[in-house]
Design a protein around this motif. Structure first.
Motif: not given
Length: 469
Positions: A237, A239, A359-361, A374-375, A377, A393, A466
């Motif tokens: 994951f 950012c 945070y990423f999920r 790739t979000t 965020l 990440g 995403y």
């Protein structure tokens, strides 16, 4: 440990990459295996402004500092020297992509996220007011009237708000410096050299851009492709691709905190996020950031920092999460600072893994199992004792272990990585693990620390989109 794993004959270090082990021995155990003799002959850092009381304070400090023998300009403690040099080796290996050594990883149970802990359930993690390493206090706003007592602080000046003057163990070898050397100020004023570059875009057009020597844009897509091509990676994951890797200048020294602030600001300015209007001329310089932090103290944000540091403007004193938080809040940039430490059921580094993974999920649909996400965020400001980085990440390996992925301001982008920007070759790299080594921070590195600090930028609007690789 597997007997076939290449290992150092002089210390516990080991790695499947034999070249990496050989270079570790060359850097860390010269002269027939004897470790570098820096601890036996530590150079003195004479401060002409140091008073007898401060000298006595330094005698009580257990921290010993040494200039990096690799010549990067960083000053590190002798305890951190071996790890620092190992990362230089990773940086050097990634600079040459012509080799054929494949990097693989053994399953180390100590790297595994505890199987009996559900990510959705609450876990016992300390969320104390943060500190610089285990020393600093900070809160989420104006702290001029809410300074918390410190369990461990050097002997020294105590301000009217009860804040104590910190020493070298928190502020670095130049803790009592009133002014940085003129040559360094000139270096920072001049900034990094720039050049013009013409490249061919994916649609075949020519594009001309300005390249700053210590800044690298468009790295997140390269890392995404390398992770996708790495068979040892299960899920990743990442950012927003808007963040730029900003590293320190040669001979610059200990300005990591400022460089990480710059990386977060590179995301803010490029994505036009909240606060971008404060930077019409782009990311501010280190000297400008010092002025902004002191102005934040004047406004009452984490104002005990002035007493604790003795002021930072024009000096080489280390800064940390409290200064980053004060800067962002003074500019009305929403952020959340927290401290993670171990508890009865979980270690500090596992708490870190779970916090970063969550945070990423939070922005990835649960039903989607694409390997690399790739979000959009923001990246995360990440602090441990003595150093800070920018988390970009979170990675889960096929063997069950985990890594955080970082932009470390201490290390520059390798030529091999630079060549992969805007190129399809990243997804076909023979040795993706070799190139990713400089961006991975594994349990072996993280378990040395008992506390971590995170500063997250708050997104103004829900982030739903995403991209997958």
């Amino acid at each position: 440990m597997d007997n076939t794993t290449p290992s150092c004959p002089f210390c516990p270090f080991s790695d499947q990459d034999a070249t990496f082990v050989a270079q570790h021995i060359e850097y860390c155990h010269p002269e027939g295996g004897a470790p570098p003799s820096f601890s036996h002959d530590i150079p003195s850092f004479d401060n002409v402004n140091q008073s007898p009381s401060l000298a006595a304070e330094e005698e009580e400090s257990t921290e010993k500092y040494i200039d990096c023998p690799h010549g990067c300009g960083e000053t590190v403690t002798t305890a951190e020297l071996s790890t620092h040099l190992d990362l230089h080796i990773a940086e050097g290996i990634a600079s040459d992509d012509s080799g054929t050594v494949q990097t693989s990883f053994n399953h180390d149970p100590s790297n595994d996220i505890p199987s009996d802990i559900d990510e959705s359930q609450d876990y016992e993690v300390s969320r104390k007011h943060g500190k610089r390493g285990p020393y600093r206090d900070f809160t989420r706003g104006n702290t001029s009237k809410s300074v918390q007592p410190r369990n461990r602080s050097p002997v020294g000046k105590i301000g009217p708000d009860g804040a104590k003057r910190l020493g070298r163990s928190e502020l670095g070898p130049h803790a009592h410096e009133k002014k940085m050397p003129p040559w360094l100020k000139k270096l920072l004023e001049k900034g990094s050299p720039t050049s013009k570059q013409t490249r061919i875009t994916p649609d075949g057009r020519l594009a001309r851009s300005t390249i700053t020597e210590n800044e690298t844009d468009h790295l997140i897509p390269v890392i995404a492709k390398l992770c996708s091509a790495d068979s040892s990676t299960s899920r990743v994951f990442l950012c927003s691709p808007q963040v730029r890797h900003i590293c320190k200048l040669s001979r610059e020294g200990g300005f990591c905190g400022y460089r990480n602030i710059q990386m977060l600001l590179s995301y803010i300015t490029k994505s036009k996020a909240a606060g971008s209007e404060s930077f019409p001329n782009g990311v501010p310089s280190i000297l400008q950031l010092q002025e902004l932090i002191e102005k934040a103290w004047d406004m009452g944000y984490n104002s005990s920092g002035r007493t604790e540091t003795g002021g930072i403007k024009g000096t080489r004193k280390f800064i940390g999460t409290p200064e980053a938080q004060a800067l962002f809040m003074s500019l009305k940039i929403p952020c959340d600072a927290s401290s993670l430490s171990g508890a009865e059921r979980i270690s500090a580094h596992d708490a870190l893994y779970m916090e970063v993974a969550s945070y990423f999920r939070s922005k990835v649909p649960l039903e989607n199992e694409t390997k690399v996400f790739t979000t959009d965020l923001p990246p995360i400001y990440f602090q441990h004792q003595g150093h800070s980085m920018t988390i970009i990440g979170f990675e889960i390996r096929e063997n069950g272990s985990a890594n955080i992925l970082v932009f470390d301001p201490m290390f520059k982008t390798s030529p091999a990585m630079s060549r992969l920007i805007n190129s399809a070759a990243a997804g076909k790299a023979e040795n993706p693990g070799k190139l990713l080594k400089a961006y991975r921070r594994e349990t072996k590195y993280l378990q040395k620390f008992k506390m971590f600090e995170l500063l997250k930028l708050s997104t103004a609007e829900p982030v739903d989109g995403y991209k997958s690789q």
